[in-house]
Design an enzyme around this catalytic site. Sequence first.
Site: not given
Lengths: 140, 204
Positions: A57, A22-24
């Site tokens: 990211g 995930s980006h997070s």
Amino acid sequence: MNARAAQPASPSSANVGIVIVSHSPLVAKGAADMVRQMVGDCVPLAWTGGNAEGGLGTHVAGIAAAIEAAWSEAGVAVFVDLGGAETNSEMAVERLDPARAARVAICNAPLVEGAVVAAAEASGGSSLAKVVATAEELAP
Amino acid sequence: MHLDATDLAALIGLCRAEIDRHGEHLSALDSAIGDGDHGANMRRGLEAVFAERDAIAALPLPAALERIGLVLVMNIGGAAGPLYGTLLMELGRGLGIADTPEAFAATLEHAIAAVARRGRSGPGDKTLLDVLYPVQAEVVRRSAPGRIAACARSAAHSTEAMQARRGRASFLGPRSIGHEDPGASSCALLTAAICGYFEEHRPS
Ligand SMILES: [Mg+2]
């Protein structure tokens, strides 16, 4: 820490591994927690989230490390959130040696639901193809 | 293309300086229609290339381009990393095979097609491809560097009128219209910087 094996899988596990990208980091870790709650430690599992500097990211090295951590001879199913997570995962897979790369699948499925359903399927000893197909049934 | 180590190191320095100078602007463009990280991501990528410029410049051109591509992939992150990385790596792989202007144009076309496959995008999707395609057309025509740079700038500007069909900007639908695409913008900046060097030094 924005990437890690969620928990060491039992060394004897021949089940398909699951990777969450995930980006997070919070989303990735949370999804991994939900997978773990469902299948315990009988499925190799790793997550990665955030860029190299710890911001939101994705990054190739983190994804490669997660695939390594969740490696299973039966293969690894990768779950991604938005665009860059998918293309960066592709780059990570292409950098593996070809025999290994052939045993990694990036799934077209929702991140949380896909990973949980895939892990449930994997925990029964299903093949990578079956795990991926089950998860991709959830795709809109 | 006959670039020696001095040319290559100078080009790396120019590209890094150009991105550094426009980093805030690129992030502002990305904030308007995306997640606002394009300037920071590009800076991180170019800084990493710059940090090993001497080792890269000492390589034969094909290997140097492949290495630059890999460093960009590993450091830019975000959606742009795989796109710029694929472009440079494919250029390097193709240039290893032949070394004529025709071969360069063909290699560029092949590399741009690889970027399109990687991004699952095509012309008019409001991406850096909307700069790469017209630049490639000018390269085929063997246009002067100044003309290629001007073409890149106007191509980036033309993405303002487009509706995004890829990436986060596509979630905005018609609201993505009226903003220049940050990837197209960074691509034009880099193209213009490289062309400026060729105009001044004409290494080939
Ligand atoms: Mg962005």
